[in-house]
Design a protein around this motif. Structure first.
Motif, PDB file in Angstrom:
ATOM      1  N   ASP A   1      44.602  34.417  38.524  1.00  0.00           N
ATOM      2  CA  ASP A   1      43.852  35.487  37.863  1.00  0.00           C
ATOM      3  C   ASP A   1      43.044  34.987  36.671  1.00  0.00           C
ATOM      4  OD1 ASP A   1      44.905  37.257  39.661  1.00  0.00           O
ATOM      5  OD2 ASP A   1      46.545  37.916  38.345  1.00  0.00           O
ATOM      6  N   VAL A   2      43.245  33.710  36.295  1.00  0.00           N
ATOM      7  CA  VAL A   2      42.524  33.137  35.168  1.00  0.00           C
ATOM      8  C   VAL A   2      41.195  32.569  35.657  1.00  0.00           C
ATOM      9  CG1 VAL A   2      42.552  31.383  33.357  1.00  0.00           C
ATOM     10  CG2 VAL A   2      44.664  32.595  33.964  1.00  0.00           C
ATOM     11  N   ARG A   3      40.112  33.034  35.054  1.00  0.00           N
ATOM     12  CA  ARG A   3      38.776  32.579  35.470  1.00  0.00           C
ATOM     13  C   ARG A   3      38.516  31.174  34.933  1.00  0.00           C
ATOM     14  NH1 ARG A   3      33.266  33.399  33.432  1.00  0.00           N
ATOM     15  NH2 ARG A   3      34.164  34.375  31.591  1.00  0.00           N
ATOM     16  N   GLU A   4      38.118  30.267  35.816  1.00  0.00           N
ATOM     17  CA  GLU A   4      37.831  28.892  35.409  1.00  0.00           C
ATOM     18  C   GLU A   4      36.463  28.826  34.749  1.00  0.00           C
ATOM     19  OE1 GLU A   4      37.914  24.329  37.225  1.00  0.00           O
ATOM     20  OE2 GLU A   4      38.342  26.054  38.518  1.00  0.00           O
ATOM     21  N   ILE A   5      36.402  28.153  33.607  1.00  0.00           N
ATOM     22  CA  ILE A   5      35.166  28.056  32.828  1.00  0.00           C
ATOM     23  C   ILE A   5      34.647  26.621  32.880  1.00  0.00           C
ATOM     24  CG2 ILE A   5      34.122  28.365  30.546  1.00  0.00           C
ATOM     25  CD1 ILE A   5      35.048  30.937  31.854  1.00  0.00           C
ATOM     26  N   GLU A   6      33.344  26.484  33.018  1.00  0.00           N
ATOM     27  CA  GLU A   6      32.738  25.160  33.100  1.00  0.00           C
ATOM     28  C   GLU A   6      32.818  24.445  31.754  1.00  0.00           C
ATOM     29  OE1 GLU A   6      28.780  25.499  34.502  1.00  0.00           O
ATOM     30  OE2 GLU A   6      29.336  26.269  36.481  1.00  0.00           O
ATOM     31  N   GLU A   7      32.859  23.123  31.821  1.00  0.00           N
ATOM     32  CA  GLU A   7      32.897  22.298  30.618  1.00  0.00           C
ATOM     33  C   GLU A   7      31.674  22.574  29.757  1.00  0.00           C
ATOM     34  OE1 GLU A   7      34.960  19.770  28.205  1.00  0.00           O
ATOM     35  OE2 GLU A   7      35.560  20.348  30.243  1.00  0.00           O
ATOM     36  N   GLY A   8      31.891  22.725  28.461  1.00  0.00           N
ATOM     37  CA  GLY A   8      30.774  22.947  27.546  1.00  0.00           C
ATOM     38  C   GLY A   8      30.448  24.409  27.317  1.00  0.00           C
ATOM     39  N   ASP A   9      31.060  25.311  28.069  1.00  0.00           N
ATOM     40  CA  ASP A   9      30.805  26.748  27.903  1.00  0.00           C
ATOM     41  C   ASP A   9      31.468  27.231  26.613  1.00  0.00           C
ATOM     42  OD1 ASP A   9      30.804  29.551  28.021  1.00  0.00           O
ATOM     43  OD2 ASP A   9      30.919  29.555  30.201  1.00  0.00           O
ATOM     44  N   ARG A  10      30.678  27.820  25.721  1.00  0.00           N
ATOM     45  CA  ARG A  10      31.196  28.324  24.453  1.00  0.00           C
ATOM     46  C   ARG A  10      30.965  29.825  24.324  1.00  0.00           C
ATOM     47  NH1 ARG A  10      33.185  24.185  24.925  1.00  0.00           N
ATOM     48  NH2 ARG A  10      33.355  22.428  23.465  1.00  0.00           N
ATOM     49  N   SER A  11      30.900  30.503  25.443  1.00  0.00           N
ATOM     50  CA  SER A  11      30.643  31.936  25.431  1.00  0.00           C
ATOM     51  C   SER A  11      31.846  32.697  24.876  1.00  0.00           C
ATOM     52  CB  SER A  11      30.353  32.429  26.850  1.00  0.00           C
ATOM     53  OG  SER A  11      31.454  32.172  27.705  1.00  0.00           O
ATOM     54  N   GLU A  12      31.588  33.930  24.431  1.00  0.00           N
ATOM     55  CA  GLU A  12      32.656  34.781  23.919  1.00  0.00           C
ATOM     56  C   GLU A  12      33.651  35.106  25.035  1.00  0.00           C
ATOM     57  OE1 GLU A  12      33.317  35.833  20.908  1.00  0.00           O
ATOM     58  OE2 GLU A  12      31.577  34.892  19.979  1.00  0.00           O
ATOM     59  N   LEU A  13      34.909  35.276  24.659  1.00  0.00           N
ATOM     60  CA  LEU A  13      35.916  35.658  25.643  1.00  0.00           C
ATOM     61  C   LEU A  13      35.738  37.127  26.026  1.00  0.00           C
ATOM     62  CD1 LEU A  13      37.179  33.013  24.486  1.00  0.00           C
ATOM     63  CD2 LEU A  13      39.409  34.082  24.814  1.00  0.00           C
ATOM     64  N   SER A  14      35.897  37.409  27.299  1.00  0.00           N
ATOM     65  CA  SER A  14      35.844  38.798  27.745  1.00  0.00           C
ATOM     66  C   SER A  14      37.125  39.504  27.294  1.00  0.00           C
ATOM     67  CB  SER A  14      35.725  38.871  29.266  1.00  0.00           C
ATOM     68  OG  SER A  14      36.912  38.379  29.877  1.00  0.00           O
ATOM     69  N   ALA A  15      37.146  40.827  27.435  1.00  0.00           N
ATOM     70  CA  ALA A  15      38.335  41.585  27.049  1.00  0.00           C
ATOM     71  C   ALA A  15      39.550  41.129  27.854  1.00  0.00           C
ATOM     72  CB  ALA A  15      38.085  43.074  27.263  1.00  0.00           C
ATOM     73  N   LEU A  16      39.348  40.854  29.146  1.00  0.00           N
ATOM     74  CA  LEU A  16      40.450  40.389  29.986  1.00  0.00           C
ATOM     75  C   LEU A  16      40.917  39.016  29.540  1.00  0.00           C
ATOM     76  CD1 LEU A  16      42.347  40.560  32.401  1.00  0.00           C
ATOM     77  CD2 LEU A  16      40.478  39.697  33.852  1.00  0.00           C
ATOM     78  N   GLU A  17      39.977  38.111  29.240  1.00  0.00           N
ATOM     79  CA  GLU A  17      40.341  36.768  28.808  1.00  0.00           C
ATOM     80  C   GLU A  17      41.105  36.814  27.487  1.00  0.00           C
ATOM     81  OE1 GLU A  17      36.961  33.720  30.483  1.00  0.00           O
ATOM     82  OE2 GLU A  17      36.371  35.114  28.896  1.00  0.00           O
ATOM     83  N   GLN A  18      40.684  37.678  26.587  1.00  0.00           N
ATOM     84  CA  GLN A  18      41.366  37.797  25.308  1.00  0.00           C
ATOM     85  C   GLN A  18      42.797  38.293  25.511  1.00  0.00           C
ATOM     86  OE1 GLN A  18      40.118  36.816  22.381  1.00  0.00           O
ATOM     87  NE2 GLN A  18      42.068  37.296  21.381  1.00  0.00           N
ATOM     88  N   GLN A  19      42.956  39.249  26.426  1.00  0.00           N
ATOM     89  CA  GLN A  19      44.296  39.766  26.720  1.00  0.00           C
ATOM     90  C   GLN A  19      45.170  38.681  27.334  1.00  0.00           C
ATOM     91  OE1 GLN A  19      45.538  40.629  30.147  1.00  0.00           O
ATOM     92  NE2 GLN A  19      47.531  40.984  29.157  1.00  0.00           N
ATOM     93  N   GLN A  20      44.602  37.901  28.263  1.00  0.00           N
ATOM     94  CA  GLN A  20      45.357  36.824  28.898  1.00  0.00           C
ATOM     95  C   GLN A  20      45.719  35.739  27.875  1.00  0.00           C
ATOM     96  OE1 GLN A  20      42.514  35.796  31.957  1.00  0.00           O
ATOM     97  NE2 GLN A  20      43.712  36.846  33.536  1.00  0.00           N
ATOM     98  N   LYS A  21      44.798  35.461  26.983  1.00  0.00           N
ATOM     99  CA  LYS A  21      45.042  34.456  25.940  1.00  0.00           C
ATOM    100  C   LYS A  21      46.200  34.889  25.046  1.00  0.00           C
ATOM    101  CE  LYS A  21      42.663  32.284  21.987  1.00  0.00           C
ATOM    102  NZ  LYS A  21      43.344  32.972  20.866  1.00  0.00           N
ATOM    103  N   GLU A  22      46.167  36.130  24.566  1.00  0.00           N
ATOM    104  CA  GLU A  22      47.225  36.620  23.689  1.00  0.00           C
ATOM    105  C   GLU A  22      48.567  36.660  24.418  1.00  0.00           C
ATOM    106  OE1 GLU A  22      45.815  40.385  22.329  1.00  0.00           O
ATOM    107  OE2 GLU A  22      44.234  39.518  21.069  1.00  0.00           O
TER     108      GLU A  22
END
Length: 360
Positions: free
Chosen positions: A61-82
């Motif tokens: 369920d974790v979206r893979e991010i390309e190397e060098g991507d510095r975009s803001e975390l989505s709401a889902l990504e922030q929830q998964q991170k926490e």
């Protein structure tokens, strides 16, 4: 998963039957007492820690991010991170707690010399049983009482390297002061979005006065004031630069809105407002040598960028930004982030080797 409650188990054990039939009580008590005193099985304890992983989000369920991507975390990504960070913190705490359990066990082994028929020395026993050096085990045993006192009072199980530092405080000022220092450094570090480190605990310790007040409330006030001054957190709007050594730039501060930057120490030609002046000038950039080591070149490039930022971030910029409406991350959050980042950079520089001046 509920923890093993020996107290509740013992209450249940000694509850007598209502019918007065005690024919099997003795055998039952004996068997169940042995079970209770043995505690949870080793496999159960290991399983309890491993089950922490069940709280992690599914890897698929974790979206893979390309190397060098510095975009803001989505709401889902922030929830998964926490969610993930909570599990990591719990696992780290469990690991730290287990070390202090090991320390208490080794203290008993040392007292009873239970190694005497199987090993030549206690050190050999330690290396065999826990795979660590005798020196490490001695430090662990010596620091365990303070670690347990810290955990009981603060609710946080300290890392062994942290207790190694607060032991210095304990030896000089007593256990209460040592525990208070850990708790205050932990809480003040949290205000900066950081966690306590052995370096920050040591830095605060060396800046405490020679004597602390005997009254606990007054003692805490002195420790907190010293911690805030050392780590660079002021109760007012401005935040002082952290100072880690007496010979460091004690008068320098990070300029904040509504406050005046402290004058740079004499001879600090690289400080804003010194030789280069507010608008920069001759000598503003470091001259490149014909051959510059890669790491030194990185530092020189960083200094150029910092000077440019210092000139760009004027009081007027802060003042006007404070009045602008914002969606999402606003002025207050950005200002605090700038202060934290500036503090982090200064911490690194202050802990770095002084080195020798060019041509010295």
């Amino acid at each position: 998963m509920a923890g093993y409650d020996a107290s509740a188990a013992l209450d249940d054990l000694f509850a007598q039957p209502d019918d007065g039939d005690t024919s099997e009580v003795t055998e039952t008590v004996t068997a169940r007492t042995e079970s209770i005193l043995a505690g949870p099985a080793k496999s159960d304890s290991i399983e309890a820690v491993l089950r922490l992983a069940e709280g992690l989000p599914r890897l698929d369920d974790v979206r893979e991010i390309e190397e060098g991507d510095r975009s803001e975390l989505s709401a889902l990504e922030q929830q998964q991170k926490e969610q993930t960070e909570e599990v990591i913190a719990a696992a780290v705490a469990a690991g730290n707690a287990s070390l202090w359990v090991v320390a208490q066990g080794l203290e008993r082994v040392a007292k009873g010399k239970w190694w005497r028929r199987t090993h030549s020395t206690l050190g050999a026993y330690v290396e065999d049983k826990i795979g660590r050096s005798p020196v490490y085990a001695r430090q662990l045993r010596a620091n365990a009482p303070l670690a347990l006192a810290t955990a009981e009072r603060t609710g946080t199980v300290p890392h062994p390297s942290h207790v190694k530092e607060t032991r210095k405080t304990e030896k000089q000022y007593g256990t209460d002061a040592a525990v208070t220092l850990y708790e205050v450094v932990r809480d003040v570090s949290a205000e900066l979005g950081e966690k306590p480190t052995a370096a920050s605990l040591s830095a605060v310790h060396v800046r405490l006065p020679a004597e602390l007040p005997a009254v606990p409330e007054q003692q805490r006030a002195v420790i907190e004031e010293t911690t805030r001054r050392t780590l660079g957190v002021d109760r007012s709007a401005s935040i002082e630069a952290p100072v880690f050594e007496e010979k460091s730039n004690g008068g320098a501060s990070i300029e904040a809105p509504g406050g005046e930057a402290a004058a740079a120490p004499s001879g600090d030609a690289g400080a804003p407002g010194a030789a280069d002046g507010p608008a920069g000038g001759e000598g503003d950039d470091i001259e490149d040598a014909e051959i510059v080591p890669e790491y030194l070149a990185t530092l020189k490039d960083a200094l150029k960028q910092l000077r440019a930022l210092d000139r760009a971030l004027t009081k007027d910029v802060f003042a006007k930004a404070a009045t602008e409406p914002a969606e999402g991350e606003g002025y207050a959050e950005v200002r605090q982030a700038i202060l934290r980042r500036a503090t982090a950079i200064r911490n690194k520089a202050l802990h770095a080797p002084e080195g020798q001046p060019a041509g010295g």
